[in-house]
Enzyme design. Structure first.
Site, mmCIF file in Angstrom:
data_model
loop_
_atom_site.group_PDB
_atom_site.id
_atom_site.type_symbol
_atom_site.label_atom_id
_atom_site.label_comp_id
_atom_site.label_asym_id
_atom_site.label_seq_id
_atom_site.Cartn_x
_atom_site.Cartn_y
_atom_site.Cartn_z
ATOM 1 N N TYR A 1 0.817 -1.217 0.000
ATOM 2 C CA TYR A 1 0.000 0.000 0.000
ATOM 3 C C TYR A 1 0.852 1.270 0.000
ATOM 4 C CZ TYR A 1 -4.042 -2.893 0.095
ATOM 5 O OH TYR A 1 -4.978 -3.808 -0.288
ATOM 6 N N GLN B 1 -15.173 2.008 -6.404
ATOM 7 C CA GLN B 1 -14.475 0.869 -5.811
ATOM 8 C C GLN B 1 -12.990 1.201 -5.689
ATOM 9 O OE1 GLN B 1 -16.027 -3.090 -7.642
ATOM 10 N NE2 GLN B 1 -16.331 -1.516 -9.209
ATOM 11 N N ASN B 2 -12.602 2.305 -6.323
ATOM 12 C CA ASN B 2 -11.184 2.659 -6.379
ATOM 13 C C ASN B 2 -10.722 3.274 -5.070
ATOM 14 O OD1 ASN B 2 -11.391 1.853 -9.030
ATOM 15 N ND2 ASN B 2 -11.660 3.939 -9.818
ATOM 16 N N HIS C 1 -14.582 0.997 -0.962
ATOM 17 C CA HIS C 1 -13.456 0.133 -0.590
ATOM 18 C C HIS C 1 -12.347 0.911 0.114
ATOM 19 C CE1 HIS C 1 -14.744 -2.951 -3.877
ATOM 20 N NE2 HIS C 1 -15.476 -3.031 -2.799
ATOM 21 N N CYS D 1 -6.822 3.407 12.363
ATOM 22 C CA CYS D 1 -6.123 3.003 13.582
ATOM 23 C C CYS D 1 -6.796 1.758 14.155
ATOM 24 C CB CYS D 1 -6.163 4.130 14.627
ATOM 25 S SG CYS D 1 -5.309 3.655 16.150
ATOM 26 N N GLY E 1 -15.983 1.265 -16.196
ATOM 27 C CA GLY E 1 -14.645 0.694 -16.025
ATOM 28 C C GLY E 1 -14.506 -0.277 -14.886
ATOM 29 N N THR E 2 -15.485 -1.187 -14.758
ATOM 30 C CA THR E 2 -15.339 -2.224 -13.736
ATOM 31 C C THR E 2 -15.667 -3.583 -14.345
ATOM 32 O OG1 THR E 2 -16.053 -3.018 -11.562
ATOM 33 C CG2 THR E 2 -17.684 -1.786 -12.852
HETATM 34 C C1 BV8 Z 1 -17.678 -8.594 1.513
HETATM 35 C C2 BV8 Z 1 -9.521 -2.481 -1.994
HETATM 36 C C3 BV8 Z 1 -19.325 -9.183 3.118
HETATM 37 C C4 BV8 Z 1 -8.230 -3.189 -1.831
HETATM 38 C C5 BV8 Z 1 -10.901 -4.166 -3.035
HETATM 39 C C6 BV8 Z 1 -20.705 -12.963 -2.970
HETATM 40 C C7 BV8 Z 1 -21.386 -12.019 -2.190
HETATM 41 C C8 BV8 Z 1 -20.677 -11.231 -1.282
HETATM 42 C C9 BV8 Z 1 -19.300 -11.364 -1.156
HETATM 43 C C10 BV8 Z 1 -18.630 -12.285 -1.922
HETATM 44 C C11 BV8 Z 1 -19.311 -13.074 -2.818
HETATM 45 N N1 BV8 Z 1 -18.412 -13.891 -3.428
HETATM 46 C C12 BV8 Z 1 -17.183 -13.619 -2.953
HETATM 47 C C13 BV8 Z 1 -17.282 -12.671 -2.021
HETATM 48 C C14 BV8 Z 1 -16.166 -12.115 -1.256
HETATM 49 C C15 BV8 Z 1 -15.426 -11.005 -1.974
HETATM 50 C C16 BV8 Z 1 -15.428 -11.116 -3.451
HETATM 51 O O1 BV8 Z 1 -16.264 -10.515 -4.140
HETATM 52 N N2 BV8 Z 1 -14.435 -11.848 -3.977
HETATM 53 C C17 BV8 Z 1 -14.253 -11.931 -5.403
HETATM 54 C C18 BV8 Z 1 -12.756 -12.100 -5.699
HETATM 55 C C19 BV8 Z 1 -15.056 -13.124 -5.912
HETATM 56 N N3 BV8 Z 1 -15.965 -9.735 -1.588
HETATM 57 C C20 BV8 Z 1 -15.522 -9.193 -0.431
HETATM 58 O O2 BV8 Z 1 -14.766 -9.739 0.324
HETATM 59 C C21 BV8 Z 1 -16.069 -7.819 -0.089
HETATM 60 N N4 BV8 Z 1 -16.603 -7.861 1.243
HETATM 61 O O3 BV8 Z 1 -18.186 -9.305 0.700
HETATM 62 O O4 BV8 Z 1 -18.133 -8.476 2.824
HETATM 63 C C22 BV8 Z 1 -20.499 -8.392 2.628
HETATM 64 C C23 BV8 Z 1 -21.323 -8.916 1.601
HETATM 65 C C24 BV8 Z 1 -22.398 -8.175 1.151
HETATM 66 C C25 BV8 Z 1 -22.676 -6.936 1.706
HETATM 67 C C26 BV8 Z 1 -21.840 -6.447 2.703
HETATM 68 C C27 BV8 Z 1 -20.742 -7.157 3.156
HETATM 69 C C28 BV8 Z 1 -14.970 -6.782 -0.034
HETATM 70 C C29 BV8 Z 1 -14.351 -6.642 -1.391
HETATM 71 C C30 BV8 Z 1 -13.410 -5.429 -1.371
HETATM 72 C C31 BV8 Z 1 -12.005 -5.873 -1.699
HETATM 73 N N5 BV8 Z 1 -11.178 -4.699 -1.877
HETATM 74 N N6 BV8 Z 1 -10.201 -3.041 -3.152
HETATM 75 C C32 BV8 Z 1 -7.226 -2.687 -2.818
HETATM 76 O O5 BV8 Z 1 -7.570 -1.927 -3.734
HETATM 77 O O6 BV8 Z 1 -6.075 -3.100 -2.643
HETATM 78 S S1 BV8 Z 1 -11.469 -4.900 -4.446
HETATM 79 C C33 BV8 Z 1 -10.494 -4.328 -5.724
HETATM 80 O O7 BV8 Z 1 -10.619 -5.218 -6.787
HETATM 81 C C34 BV8 Z 1 -10.999 -3.043 -6.278
HETATM 82 O O8 BV8 Z 1 -11.442 -2.163 -5.306
HETATM 83 C C35 BV8 Z 1 -12.073 -3.461 -7.210
HETATM 84 O O9 BV8 Z 1 -13.304 -3.572 -6.549
HETATM 85 C C36 BV8 Z 1 -11.626 -4.838 -7.598
HETATM 86 C C37 BV8 Z 1 -11.131 -4.793 -9.008
HETATM 87 O O10 BV8 Z 1 -12.265 -4.587 -9.752
HETATM 88 P P1 BV8 Z 1 -12.329 -3.464 -10.884
HETATM 89 O O11 BV8 Z 1 -12.332 -2.135 -10.263
HETATM 90 O O12 BV8 Z 1 -13.468 -3.842 -11.743
HETATM 91 O O13 BV8 Z 1 -10.976 -3.580 -11.677
HETATM 92 P P2 BV8 Z 1 -10.527 -4.760 -12.622
HETATM 93 O O14 BV8 Z 1 -9.064 -4.615 -12.771
HETATM 94 O O15 BV8 Z 1 -11.120 -6.045 -12.135
HETATM 95 O O16 BV8 Z 1 -11.238 -4.433 -14.024
HETATM 96 C C38 BV8 Z 1 -10.815 -3.294 -14.743
HETATM 97 C C39 BV8 Z 1 -11.972 -2.912 -15.646
HETATM 98 O O17 BV8 Z 1 -11.617 -1.677 -16.271
HETATM 99 C C40 BV8 Z 1 -12.217 -3.899 -16.751
HETATM 100 O O18 BV8 Z 1 -13.614 -4.082 -16.923
HETATM 101 C C41 BV8 Z 1 -11.618 -3.224 -17.991
HETATM 102 O O19 BV8 Z 1 -12.322 -3.537 -19.180
HETATM 103 C C42 BV8 Z 1 -11.845 -1.781 -17.658
HETATM 104 N N7 BV8 Z 1 -10.887 -0.845 -18.283
HETATM 105 C C43 BV8 Z 1 -9.543 -0.985 -18.394
HETATM 106 N N8 BV8 Z 1 -9.032 0.118 -19.002
HETATM 107 C C44 BV8 Z 1 -10.078 0.950 -19.250
HETATM 108 C C45 BV8 Z 1 -11.255 0.339 -18.797
HETATM 109 N N9 BV8 Z 1 -12.473 0.921 -18.914
HETATM 110 C C46 BV8 Z 1 -12.525 2.139 -19.496
HETATM 111 N N10 BV8 Z 1 -11.427 2.799 -19.940
HETATM 112 C C47 BV8 Z 1 -10.199 2.238 -19.844
HETATM 113 N N11 BV8 Z 1 -9.126 2.896 -20.305
#
Ligand code: BV8
Length: 232
Positions: A52, A87-88, A105, A113, A171-172
């Site tokens: 980080y 989400q960023n 996020h 803390c 962009g997600t």
């Molecule tokens: C939680 C901070 C309980 C850290 C991040 C089902 C239901 C509920 C939960 C789950 C579930 N299944 C699994 C889970 C658990 C988990 C989860 O989803 N896991 C995944 C891997 C399956 N979720 C969690 O743990 C979450 N907490 O569920 O708590 C709860 C449930 C319900 C309600 C309340 C509580 C917490 C998840 C948060 C994790 N932290 N970020 C850090 O940044 O280091 S997630 C992190 O990855 C980002 O924040 C972001 O969310 C994610 C990446 O996603 P994107 O932003 O979409 O980026 P990505 O690279 O994937 O895609 C890029 C996109 O951009 C593409 O589409 C591409 O085409 C596009 N793009 C690229 N270039 C361009 C563009 N678009 C336009 N222009 C361009 N130039």
């Protein structure tokens, strides 16, 4: 017209902030899922703090792009009828002028803390264990929501999505929940849904409309079109 815009890493890609997919979800050979978890922090706090600190430092050399600025213009037009949910963890929406903003996020430029739960703004490294400005304890971690942790303000977000007229996903990849479920929630309450993405997700949600292209092009174009249609 009430609008909710959900943004992901793609809106910051052209500012030079790598997306998770571009790096194939890797950082220095570590899978993000393996570094962005409370277990990883427990197991190897130095590795996680370095991860980080490096990303926080990189923010000093990136700027908002036309997509961030277009959403700030949209807020000037819509006011309280717009909510941007990102989400960023970068600060580019805020630096572009968006104020009606939820960092679901967390944020790189904020610390949490683990002793007193204070969430001070924080621009420097955390690796050396600086004291918490509120309680003095050397217990600061990044104020970032890790996998398995509860995202911030989910009630507020769900209320906004459940009452919006238009839901726009920018962009997600729709890989992470609960953010990935918001488009379906919007559709279920009858809102129109629009995806703006370089590579459309064609995922579980069939958006009413999809516009493929870089955010810096498709977001300003959509915002200007919306503003023209409201000008009548
Ligand atoms: C939680 C901070 C309980 C850290 C991040 C089902 C239901 C509920 C939960 C789950 C579930 N299944 C699994 C889970 C658990 C988990 C989860 O989803 N896991 C995944 C891997 C399956 N979720 C969690 O743990 C979450 N907490 O569920 O708590 C709860 C449930 C319900 C309600 C309340 C509580 C917490 C998840 C948060 C994790 N932290 N970020 C850090 O940044 O280091 S997630 C992190 O990855 C980002 O924040 C972001 O969310 C994610 C990446 O996603 P994107 O932003 O979409 O980026 P990505 O690279 O994937 O895609 C890029 C996109 O951009 C593409 O589409 C591409 O085409 C596009 N793009 C690229 N270039 C361009 C563009 N678009 C336009 N222009 C361009 N130039």
């Amino acid at each position: 017209m009430r609008v909710v815009v959900l943004t992901g890493a793609g809106i910051s890609a052209e500012s030079g902030v790598p997306t998770f997919r571009d790096a194939n979800g890797l950082w220095e050979g570590h899978r993000v899922e393996d570094v962005a978890t409370p277990e990883a922090f427990e197991r190897d706090p130095v590795l996680v703090q370095r991860f980080y600190d490096a990303r926080r430092r990189a923010l000093a050399s990136v700027d908002p792009n036309p997509a961030h600025r277009a959403l700030a213009r949209l807020e000037a037009e819509l006011g309280d009828d717009l909510l941007v949910v990102t989400q960023n963890v970068d600060d580019l929406h805020g630096r572009a002028g968006t104020t009606r903003l939820v960092h679901m996020h967390g944020e790189l430029r904020r610390a949490l803390c683990t002793a007193c739960a204070a969430r001070p703004a924080w621009h420097d490294d955390l690796i050396d264990g600086p004291p918490c400005p509120a309680c003095g304890e050397r217990a600061l971690r990044p104020d970032v929501v890790w996998f398995g942790e509860m995202p911030y303000e989910t009630d507020r977000i769900e209320r906004a999505v459940a009452t919006c007229d238009l839901f726009v996903s920018v962009g997600t990849s729709g890989a992470v929940y609960p953010a990935a479920g918001y488009a379906a929630l919007a559709a279920a309450v009858g809102a129109r849904t629009l995806e703006l993405n370089l590579v459309p997700t064609m995922g579980i949600v069939a958006f009413d409309e999809v516009r493929a292209g870089p955010a810096s092009v498709v977001v300003p174009r959509w915002v200007d079109e919306l503003r023209r249609s409201r000008a009548g």
